[in-house]
Design an enzyme around this catalytic site. Structure first.
Site, mmCIF file in Angstrom:
data_model
loop_
_atom_site.group_PDB
_atom_site.id
_atom_site.type_symbol
_atom_site.label_atom_id
_atom_site.label_comp_id
_atom_site.label_asym_id
_atom_site.label_seq_id
_atom_site.Cartn_x
_atom_site.Cartn_y
_atom_site.Cartn_z
ATOM 1 N N ASN A 159 45.444 43.017 36.257
ATOM 2 C CA ASN A 159 46.474 42.701 37.390
ATOM 3 C C ASN A 159 47.367 41.861 36.950
ATOM 4 O O ASN A 159 47.306 41.061 36.198
ATOM 5 C CB ASN A 159 45.786 42.792 38.696
ATOM 6 C CG ASN A 159 45.670 40.948 38.861
ATOM 7 O OD1 ASN A 159 46.628 40.416 39.216
ATOM 8 N ND2 ASN A 159 44.499 40.609 38.815
ATOM 9 N N LEU A 204 52.090 37.096 41.762
ATOM 10 C CA LEU A 204 51.986 36.135 42.984
ATOM 11 C C LEU A 204 53.030 36.568 43.997
ATOM 12 O O LEU A 204 53.565 35.552 44.971
ATOM 13 C CB LEU A 204 52.690 34.611 42.668
ATOM 14 C CG LEU A 204 51.617 34.004 42.149
ATOM 15 C CD1 LEU A 204 52.063 32.475 41.565
ATOM 16 C CD2 LEU A 204 50.410 33.556 43.150
ATOM 17 N N CYS A 248 49.721 29.099 36.597
ATOM 18 C CA CYS A 248 51.009 29.452 36.474
ATOM 19 C C CYS A 248 51.918 28.612 35.531
ATOM 20 O O CYS A 248 51.428 27.525 35.208
ATOM 21 C CB CYS A 248 51.713 29.256 37.895
ATOM 22 S SG CYS A 248 50.798 28.867 39.339
ATOM 23 N N ILE A 292 36.072 31.301 37.232
ATOM 24 C CA ILE A 292 37.226 31.365 36.512
ATOM 25 C C ILE A 292 38.066 32.018 37.088
ATOM 26 O O ILE A 292 37.992 33.079 38.044
ATOM 27 C CB ILE A 292 36.741 31.725 34.974
ATOM 28 C CG1 ILE A 292 36.214 33.199 35.096
ATOM 29 C CG2 ILE A 292 36.005 30.896 34.100
ATOM 30 C CD1 ILE A 292 36.135 34.148 33.702
ATOM 31 N N GLY A 299 33.729 35.336 39.006
ATOM 32 C CA GLY A 299 34.056 36.265 37.967
ATOM 33 C C GLY A 299 33.385 37.392 37.833
ATOM 34 O O GLY A 299 31.909 37.275 37.332
#
Lengths: 309, 300
Positions: free
Chosen positions: A72, A76, A136, A197, A249
């Site tokens: 994906n 944001l 980010c 994670i 995860g």
């Protein structure tokens, strides 16, 4: 009748009815799932990542499938912190489940301002903790990802630590050479909890068009495909730090969640599974409880990090 | 919020109506009660982790009395292939009904329905409902060739006037479905509303036609989808924003690019440079899949 096993856990001061949380970005603002599950049954809810200003996100296609996983690149997209506070959080205050806000920023100042804002209204709006997304890019440093360098990780966590007493969860990126180094930096900077994670960076190619399948070219891989990687990282970090870990995860079922708990996770987050089965988190809670009963374990905390080597 | 169910629905009937396109009838009384034309269901096609996600499948026909739902779908990938291999008696894991359906205005008298290829799937229930409400319904069906024409008899038996266009002229009219639509309008059959589903270039052209003659157009869009319930923001499309009507919840207001996305560069940066029209990314699953044709930005 046998006594019900104890499922309560505490991570960094956040008390939860059970160790099952929802992973940021896969559970919207909570309300989307209320037709399917009782939000009060969850251990904690982690909301869709928020930024200071609303964010438009990436062009589509944003989500595609790969074997046993999804890639994906949402970018944001979010309503911004003001709408979150005024329109989204009030709904969640009806529930007893702790609500954790996942925060992102392009600059250090944005992270800090966001944390300060949320800290100010945390009582009024029932915020149980903050999860810092350090995956980010840092626009002041040429786009380098905060969470890929120990010093940057330390800096962002430490600066946020100075403006809030809320429990701080640092969400680690797996896209690093040695996750233990980053984990230690986050712990030293004042993190109360580590969550790991985040997604693994990947891509997929449409061979007939010879174009990337995602408009953003790269995306974050999640789902069962990443579970072994996530487990290994949780186990490594568990042996390195002294603060609790939220493992995630590719958890699709209770057995997956139990693997993470045995490898050292105090709590687990359900991510991609929510997109496939909106009742996944609830089914996993039930499955964990059944496992404890079957194995005559009285308290889930006994299982944490109980891996036999 | 509308009622959304997650149920198991038994397959009562399965048929390959044209090569690679399947019709499945499901016993799903609760969904049939709730569903409106234009909505979809999110169906788990695999038993395991590949493909992982559900598949959004249009509701083709709703039989509230018998509690049955029909789906019509084309095999395009692994998910739909697995779906086509299910047998009568099997149960499907379904989430639905989802999304906003078509909005038939009470005052509308003439309804035009245009379906291209598998786009026909989402339109039969709409035709049925329009006729039930006493509207005059015309249907244009487009297909590549004769063997792939879908739904001709189904629409006709409802009482709609049906016309067919094939790309190669192997059946009825030859050429573009949108040309036939324009002919109809020029000849004086001006609908109050146009509803359409199909390939994007067709939708785009229909949006232009509707705008030119100033009638309401509604299009059903599709996009790669994640959760189907508005949580993951995976399935977005560009929808124009009206600044004066802009509520905080509508999210950021941005500008649309005029050109194509670059093949190598940063798509977002590119968009900012070629700005023209204000838009938001809206979720196909909950803000759509039916949108006003005039609100959609058609740039890819």
């Amino acid at each position: 009748m046998t006594k019900q096993p104890r499922l309560e856990v505490e991570v960094g001061g956040i008390r939860m009815k059970n160790p099952v949380m929802t992973a940021s970005g896969t559970f919207g603002y909570g309300e989307e799932f209320s037709p399917f599950i009782d939000l009060d049954k969850l251990g904690a809810i982690v909301l869709k990542g928020i930024t200071l200003k609303p964010k438009r996100g990436n062009p589509p296609p944003r989500i595609i499938e790969t074997p046993s996983g999804i890639l994906n690149a949402i970018g944001l997209q979010n309503v911004g912190v003001e709408v979150l506070i005024n329109k989204k959080l009030p709904y969640l205050q009806k529930f007893t489940t702790p609500v954790i806000i996942n925060i992102s920023g392009d600059t250090l100042e944005e992270y800090v301002e966001l944390a300060r804002k949320l800290d100010n209204i945390s009582q009024e709006r029932g915020i149980a903790g903050l999860e810092i997304n350090i995956s980010c890019p840092n626009v002041q440093k040429g786009g380098i990802i905060w969470g890929t360098e120990a010093q940057l990780t330390y800096k962002v966590v430490n600066n946020i630590r100075k403006v809030t007493t809320l429990p701080l969860i640092v969400k680690l990126s797996p896209n690093v050479t040695d996750i233990k180094v980053i984990a230690v930096a986050a712990e030293e900077a004042g993190a109360d909890v580590l969550s790991l994670i985040n997604t693994l960076v990947g891509m997929a190619v449409d061979i007939s068009l010879r174009r990337p399948k995602l408009a953003n070219i790269s995306g974050g891989l999640s789902g069962p495909a990443v579970k072994p990687v996530a487990l290994w990282m949780v186990w490594q970090v568990f042996q390195t730090v002294n603060i609790p870990i939220i493992g995630m995860g590719g958890i699709m079922k209770a057995e997956d969640a139990l693997e993470f708990i045995i490898a050292g996770a105090r709590a687990v987050s359900i991510g991609t599974a929510n997109l496939v089965n909106p009742k996944a988190a609830i089914e996993i809670i039930k499955g964990i409880e059944e496992y404890l009963v079957e194995n005559k374990i009285k308290d889930i905390n006994e299982l944490v990090g109980s891996l036999k080597i | 919020m509308n009622l959304i169910l997650n149920i198991k629905a038994k397959i009562l009937l399965k048929e390959e109506v044209v090569p690679n396109i399947f019709l499945i009838k499901l016993l799903a009384p609760l969904i049939a009660q709730e569903a409106i034309p234009g909505q979809f269901m999110h169906i788990k096609c695999s038993q395991d982790y590949y493909p992982l996600l559900r598949r959004p499948i249009s509701i083709h026909r709703i039989d509230k009395e018998k509690g049955e739902i029909f789906i019509l779908f084309q095999v395009v990938g692994e998910g739909t292939k697995l779906l086509s291999q299910k047998a009568i008696g099997d149960e499907l894991d379904i989430l639905g009904p989802l999304g906003n359906g078509f909005n038939i205005y009470p005052q509308s008298q003439k309804i035009m329905i245009v379906g291209g290829g598998i786009g026909v799937a989402s339109l039969l229930a709409l035709a049925e409902e329009s006729i039930r409400q006493g509207k005059e319904v015309r249907v244009l069906i487009g297909a590549l060739k004769r063997e792939l024409v879908l739904g001709e008899e189904s629409f006709r038996s409802l009482g709609a006037k049906v016309d067919i266009v094939t790309d190669d002229g192997s059946y009825k009219h030859k050429g573009l479905i949108t040309n036939l639509l324009e002919e109809y309008i020029q000849e004086g059959w001006l609908p109050d509303q146009i509803f359409t589903c199909g390939p994007k270039p067709m939708l785009r052209k229909i949006a232009e036609i509707a705008s030119k003659v100033n009638i309401d157009g509604q299009v059903s869009l599709e996009e790669h989808m994640g959760c189907g319930i508005g949580a993951c923001l995976g399935c977005v499309c560009k929808i124009k924003t009206n600044l004066s009507a802009c509520l905080p919840e509508r999210g950021p207001v941005c500008r649309a690019d005029t050109g194509r996305r670059s093949q190598s560069g940063n798509a977002q940066a590119e968009e900012k440079n070629n700005s023209k029209e204000e838009y938001d990314y809206k979720r196909v699953c909950v803000d759509g899949p039916v949108f006003k044709a005039s609100e959609v930005i058609w740039d890819d």
